[in-house]
Design an enzyme around this catalytic site. Sequence first.
Site, PDB file in Angstrom:
ATOM      1  CD  GLU A  14      32.208 -48.919  11.817  1.00  0.00           C
ATOM      2  OE1 GLU A  14      31.503 -49.713  11.176  1.00  0.00           O
ATOM      3  OE2 GLU A  14      33.175 -48.331  11.311  1.00  0.00           O
ATOM      4  CD  GLU A  41      37.218 -50.258  12.636  1.00  0.00           C
ATOM      5  OE1 GLU A  41      36.884 -50.374  11.442  1.00  0.00           O
ATOM      6  OE2 GLU A  41      36.556 -50.741  13.563  1.00  0.00           O
TER       7      GLU A  41
HETATM    8  C1  GAL Z   1      34.290 -51.235  10.047  1.00  0.00           C
HETATM    9  C2  GAL Z   1      34.066 -52.123  11.259  1.00  0.00           C
HETATM   10  C3  GAL Z   1      35.118 -53.196  11.377  1.00  0.00           C
HETATM   11  C4  GAL Z   1      35.338 -53.840  10.039  1.00  0.00           C
HETATM   12  C5  GAL Z   1      35.752 -52.801   9.055  1.00  0.00           C
HETATM   13  C6  GAL Z   1      36.076 -53.332   7.679  1.00  0.00           C
HETATM   14  O1  GAL Z   1      33.095 -50.686   9.635  1.00  0.00           O
HETATM   15  O2  GAL Z   1      34.060 -51.350  12.433  1.00  0.00           O
HETATM   16  O3  GAL Z   1      34.693 -54.145  12.322  1.00  0.00           O
HETATM   17  O4  GAL Z   1      34.176 -54.492   9.646  1.00  0.00           O
HETATM   18  O5  GAL Z   1      34.704 -51.893   8.912  1.00  0.00           O
HETATM   19  O6  GAL Z   1      36.445 -52.304   6.809  1.00  0.00           O
END
Ligand code: GAL
Length: 645
Positions: free
Chosen positions: A141, A312
């Site tokens: 990110e 994710e």
């Molecule tokens: C994203 C990040 C992850 C984790 C996640 C939590 O922004 O890439 O490492 O922090 O959020 O929701």
Amino acid sequence: MLGVCYYPEHWPKARWKEDARRMRELGLAYVRIGEFAWALLEPAPGRPEWGWLDEALATLAGEGLEVVLGTPTATPPKWLVDRYPEILPVDKEGRRRNFGGRRHYCFSSPAYREEARRIVTLLAERYGNHPAVAGFQTDNEYGCHGTVRCYCPRCREAFQGWLARRYGEVEALNEAWGTAFWSQRYRDFAEVELPHLTVAEPNPSHLLDYYRFASDQVRAFNRLQVEVLRALAPGKFVTHNFMGFFTDLDPFALAEDLDFASWDSYPLGFTDLMPLSQEEKARWARTGHPDVAAFHHDLYRGVGRGRFWVMEQQPGPVNWAPHNPSPAPGMVRLWTWEALAHGAEVVAYFRWRQVPFAQEQMHAGLNRPDYAPDVGFYEAGQVAEELKGLKLPPPGRSPVGLVYDPEAAWVYEIQPQGAEWSYLGLVYLFYSALRRLGLDVDFLPPGASLRGYPLVVVPSLPIVGGEALKAFQEAEGSVLFGPRSGSKTATFQIPPELPPGPLQALLPLKVVRVESLLPGLGEPVEGALGKYTLGLWREWVESPLEPLLRFGDGRGALFRSGRYLYLAAWPSRELLEALLGLLAKEAGLSPRPLAEGLRLRRRGPWVFAFNYGPEVVEAPAPEGARFLLGKRWLPPYEVAVWEEA
Ligand code: GAL
Ligand code: ZN
């Protein structure tokens, strides 16, 4: 098509085997690991310890899982920061940001670039040809926690070099920025500072160039990693996980160096952070606003030139939004199907198990900290089961093209001219209206070919370059331009011919005054298209064209010249639905206004329906349609898929 983010370093080794087995049994194929593990991979300078990662990879491979290996550059270890304190970024207020969170580095730092190259080289030398490694994710990110724009001495120096390359002569910069104003004239590039901590606002051209520079620095940092990976890990893919509602960097440019784009989908967190009314936020608190995930699937499919992953996927409550409700039952499954409907090749859940320590201990996983499966586990498993019987057709092109420009966000951030002006807000308004009409959308950067799209919308494009103009000229369908299009030159000045600048080649009109309106101050407009109340923004246009809509004072609000249209106001939801519905019909599409929480998406001949609402709704499937999943009457939070002739 499913995967999960996993952190073996957080769990006892004795658990790894069972974790891997349960991942396989659940139907997962991909596991992303390693993206924050630098301090464990290299506990002391130059003394890597690969043992644990070797073992983790072997364990995952033993269950037939494929690995996406993250490069660990989002978290430089303490020893590295102590050795090179200058890598720490400096914020807009001039404060150095400290070790102890993540993303504590400056993209311009020569020392950090060298260190990043070194660790990625070591990683790629060791795992570049590992059979279990499917590909790499660079960093994590880029830009999260406000880190694209750094204000350190290294950045100032790099910015001066960037300007010298862009302008050649400092006089050209003076001209471009209009430094005759307020005595800003520069005699040398070395005199130019970073645009912050000024008493009054900094020069907008200066800011825009700095934002461009900062985005370029991220791209250069990423490219450096990609080059190492291409050389040492031939045949493995390289991707990066982009963020939602984030505009500080140009993802189209960065993704030119990647095989495909990925993004991180947190529909509930995003909905709480969106500029929606309290009532709307409450309505969608457990489902996410019905267009929030789709918007980004379409954006990042465009960024990835047709290919994207969700790296994710929210699995339950998160920890980082102002409020963190639990998803309504079925939503984790619905979000997964929605991503697949939009063309995602893989959906990976974040994370395998909720971790009981450190910053994200309140963030759910597929499993609970006590090792028992959580709700998301069963919903992911259901999708895996359902996928077994189905072979998804390749996603085709959408009927509507939406021109999306990261630079536009910078222009309006720099000079909003009205407190509520938000580029993303405006794009979202257009996008939502199209989705409520059941129309699929492709996101395109300015300059991309628009041929073959029956309908193109340009919510706002302040800077119209030569390539973009050419693409508009060659467009075959109608093209609707929103307010402030063509309102700035590439160096942030008002075009000499007045807005819409180069678009005057398509539309004979001139914007002679603009005004931003206080919230609640609505202006009535009326015409062939009906009666509406518009607020926030209106323009005064001189044109020989007969307007399709007029403001109360008789001035035009909507103009049309052949296939080009110009909207001289911030649109309302109602106006957009009527106008886009009309244009879609003219273009031979079949827009159909959908029930409040219902959304559709086509993938080849398959039509997916998603019910984000709390009531049963009817899917608009033809009589006798063959349902591949679900049924015509969709209960709340349900999915249906049918095949269209
Ligand atoms: C994203 C990040 C992850 C984790 C996640 C939590 O922004 O890439 O490492 O922090 O959020 O929701
Ligand atoms: Zn810096």
